[in-house]
Design a protein around this motif. Sequence first.
Motif, PDB file in Angstrom:
ATOM      1  N   ILE A  95       0.842  -1.202   0.000  1.00 35.37           N
ATOM      2  CA  ILE A  95       0.000   0.000   0.000  1.00 35.37           C
ATOM      3  C   ILE A  95       0.879   1.256   0.000  1.00 35.37           C
ATOM      4  N   GLU A  96       1.937   1.246   0.826  1.00 33.46           N
ATOM      5  CA  GLU A  96       2.872   2.379   0.884  1.00 33.46           C
ATOM      6  C   GLU A  96       3.591   2.566  -0.450  1.00 33.46           C
ATOM      7  N   ALA A  97       3.977   1.447  -1.075  1.00 36.00           N
ATOM      8  CA  ALA A  97       4.670   1.510  -2.372  1.00 36.00           C
ATOM      9  C   ALA A  97       3.772   2.125  -3.440  1.00 36.00           C
ATOM     10  N   VAL A  98       2.487   1.741  -3.440  1.00 36.49           N
ATOM     11  CA  VAL A  98       1.523   2.288  -4.412  1.00 36.49           C
ATOM     12  C   VAL A  98       1.368   3.791  -4.218  1.00 36.49           C
ATOM     13  N   GLN A  99       1.256   4.227  -2.942  1.00 32.92           N
ATOM     14  CA  GLN A  99       1.129   5.654  -2.639  1.00 32.92           C
ATOM     15  C   GLN A  99       2.361   6.427  -3.115  1.00 32.92           C
ATOM     16  N   PHE A 100       3.530   5.858  -2.851  1.00 36.86           N
ATOM     17  CA  PHE A 100       4.780   6.502  -3.248  1.00 36.86           C
ATOM     18  C   PHE A 100       4.887   6.629  -4.763  1.00 36.86           C
ATOM     19  N   ILE A 101       4.577   5.544  -5.472  1.00 40.23           N
ATOM     20  CA  ILE A 101       4.656   5.527  -6.944  1.00 40.23           C
ATOM     21  C   ILE A 101       3.692   6.540  -7.547  1.00 40.23           C
ATOM     22  N   ASN A 102       2.463   6.571  -7.021  1.00 42.24           N
ATOM     23  CA  ASN A 102       1.445   7.482  -7.568  1.00 42.24           C
ATOM     24  C   ASN A 102       1.750   8.950  -7.291  1.00 42.24           C
ATOM     25  N   ASN A 103       2.433   9.220  -6.183  1.00 37.67           N
ATOM     26  CA  ASN A 103       2.758  10.611  -5.812  1.00 37.67           C
ATOM     27  C   ASN A 103       4.048  11.117  -6.453  1.00 37.67           C
ATOM     28  N   LEU A 104       4.857  10.194  -6.969  1.00 36.04           N
ATOM     29  CA  LEU A 104       6.178  10.571  -7.472  1.00 36.04           C
ATOM     30  C   LEU A 104       6.106  11.409  -8.748  1.00 36.04           C
ATOM     31  N   THR A 105       6.820  12.544  -8.717  1.00 31.61           N
ATOM     32  CA  THR A 105       6.947  13.395  -9.907  1.00 31.61           C
ATOM     33  C   THR A 105       8.419  13.762 -10.067  1.00 31.61           C
ATOM     34  N   THR A 106       8.756  14.392 -11.180  1.00 27.90           N
ATOM     35  CA  THR A 106      10.148  14.781 -11.452  1.00 27.90           C
ATOM     36  C   THR A 106      10.670  15.747 -10.387  1.00 27.90           C
ATOM     37  N   ASN A 107       9.886  16.792 -10.081  1.00 28.85           N
ATOM     38  CA  ASN A 107      10.313  17.789  -9.096  1.00 28.85           C
ATOM     39  C   ASN A 107      10.452  17.198  -7.701  1.00 28.85           C
ATOM     40  N   LYS A 108       9.545  16.300  -7.354  1.00 32.17           N
ATOM     41  CA  LYS A 108       9.606  15.650  -6.035  1.00 32.17           C
ATOM     42  C   LYS A 108      10.850  14.761  -5.928  1.00 32.17           C
ATOM     43  N   LEU A 109      11.192  14.099  -7.037  1.00 36.81           N
ATOM     44  CA  LEU A 109      12.380  13.246  -7.052  1.00 36.81           C
ATOM     45  C   LEU A 109      13.647  14.084  -6.873  1.00 36.81           C
ATOM     46  N   ILE A 110      13.714  15.226  -7.546  1.00 34.10           N
ATOM     47  CA  ILE A 110      14.871  16.130  -7.411  1.00 34.10           C
ATOM     48  C   ILE A 110      14.979  16.626  -5.966  1.00 34.10           C
ATOM     49  N   GLY A 111      13.854  17.082  -5.414  1.00 36.89           N
ATOM     50  CA  GLY A 111      13.833  17.561  -4.034  1.00 36.89           C
ATOM     51  C   GLY A 111      14.224  16.481  -3.040  1.00 36.89           C
ATOM     52  N   PHE A 112      13.741  15.270  -3.278  1.00 41.49           N
ATOM     53  CA  PHE A 112      14.043  14.128  -2.412  1.00 41.49           C
ATOM     54  C   PHE A 112      15.537  13.823  -2.413  1.00 41.49           C
ATOM     55  N   LEU A 113      16.126  13.728  -3.605  1.00 39.69           N
ATOM     56  CA  LEU A 113      17.550  13.399  -3.731  1.00 39.69           C
ATOM     57  C   LEU A 113      18.444  14.494  -3.162  1.00 39.69           C
ATOM     58  N   GLU A 114      18.113  15.751  -3.455  1.00 33.30           N
ATOM     59  CA  GLU A 114      18.923  16.861  -2.952  1.00 33.30           C
ATOM     60  C   GLU A 114      18.887  16.937  -1.423  1.00 33.30           C
ATOM     61  N   THR A 115      17.708  16.673  -0.841  1.00 28.84           N
ATOM     62  CA  THR A 115      17.579  16.673   0.624  1.00 28.84           C
ATOM     63  C   THR A 115      18.409  15.559   1.236  1.00 28.84           C
ATOM     64  N   ILE A 116      18.360  14.378   0.622  1.00 30.64           N
ATOM     65  CA  ILE A 116      19.152  13.230   1.097  1.00 30.64           C
ATOM     66  C   ILE A 116      20.644  13.569   1.056  1.00 30.64           C
ATOM     67  N   PHE A 117      21.093  14.186  -0.033  1.00 35.84           N
ATOM     68  CA  PHE A 117      22.513  14.549  -0.187  1.00 35.84           C
ATOM     69  C   PHE A 117      22.951  15.534   0.908  1.00 35.84           C
ATOM     70  N   ILE A 118      22.134  16.569   1.123  1.00 32.72           N
ATOM     71  CA  ILE A 118      22.473  17.588   2.131  1.00 32.72           C
ATOM     72  C   ILE A 118      22.554  16.969   3.523  1.00 32.72           C
ATOM     73  N   LEU A 119      21.558  16.150   3.864  1.00 34.43           N
ATOM     74  CA  LEU A 119      21.519  15.510   5.185  1.00 34.43           C
ATOM     75  C   LEU A 119      22.709  14.576   5.393  1.00 34.43           C
ATOM     76  N   ALA A 120      23.065  13.848   4.342  1.00 36.77           N
ATOM     77  CA  ALA A 120      24.205  12.918   4.431  1.00 36.77           C
ATOM     78  C   ALA A 120      25.504  13.677   4.684  1.00 36.77           C
ATOM     79  N   ILE A 121      25.697  14.795   3.981  1.00 36.17           N
ATOM     80  CA  ILE A 121      26.904  15.613   4.163  1.00 36.17           C
ATOM     81  C   ILE A 121      26.966  16.181   5.584  1.00 36.17           C
ATOM     82  N   VAL A 122      25.821  16.708   6.069  1.00 36.73           N
ATOM     83  CA  VAL A 122      25.768  17.283   7.419  1.00 36.73           C
ATOM     84  C   VAL A 122      26.111  16.225   8.474  1.00 36.73           C
ATOM     85  N   GLU A 123      25.522  15.036   8.348  1.00 35.86           N
ATOM     86  CA  GLU A 123      25.770  13.976   9.329  1.00 35.86           C
ATOM     87  C   GLU A 123      27.214  13.480   9.269  1.00 35.86           C
ATOM     88  N   LEU A 124      27.782  13.421   8.085  1.00 34.82           N
ATOM     89  CA  LEU A 124      29.192  13.020   7.951  1.00 34.82           C
ATOM     90  C   LEU A 124      30.116  14.037   8.623  1.00 34.82           C
TER      91      LEU A 124
END
Length: 218
Positions: A95-124
């Motif tokens: 159910i969670e996978a279906v929600q994620f797939i249906n909500n996914l857009t290009t801009n959301k993917l960019i925002g998601f990846l950039e946020t992950i990168f920033i958080l990873a750098i900060v934690e490192l």
Amino acid sequence: MKTKKKSTKAIIVSFSDLFKILSTISMVITIIVSFLMILVSVVLPPLIKNIDIKNGVVTYENTKIEMFVDTNYVLNIKVGDETKLSIQLDESSAIEAVQFINNLTTNKLIGFLETIFILAIVELILLTIIYNKSRKLFKQMRIEKTPFTKESHHLIKSIASLLLSIFIIDIISKFALSHITDYPITVNFSFSDLIFILAIFFLAYIFKYGNRLENKEG
């Protein structure tokens, strides 16, 4: 008694050397990963902009990648007409996978990846600082006649504060990612991690109290 002191000193020296190695390794990893993530964050958005993501279908030039969950709760990833990957999920994950797939857009993917990168750098960076302060702590304990010094207290308190920062960042990051993707990410945390951090704060207090007692006796 002398043997005990020697063995304690040897343990402190070992920990000091260990954290010196960890600090150096962490610093090198942080520099390399930060450089790669900054490079990827610059290069990736223009590439992803050319990708169309809609209703679980990723289209890039003439290639179509389709993601869907079938009635048996199997997540399928198709490239063209060929299924490349199938993953069996339980009902709630499906159910969670279906929600994620249906909500996914290009801009959301960019925002998601950039946020992950920033958080990873900060934690490192925070981990590198923790290793460095730990190295300084054991070095201080190796040099001084007593471990109960003001410097040791401040270093332990600082380490606990940095660990608490990582703990809080992990929780905030889940809220941020949930907001960016419009996807309900479960926010949970480990009580054992929180207890460990509180124990280090308590240890800092013990060192402060020990320093106060030694100053009184002196």
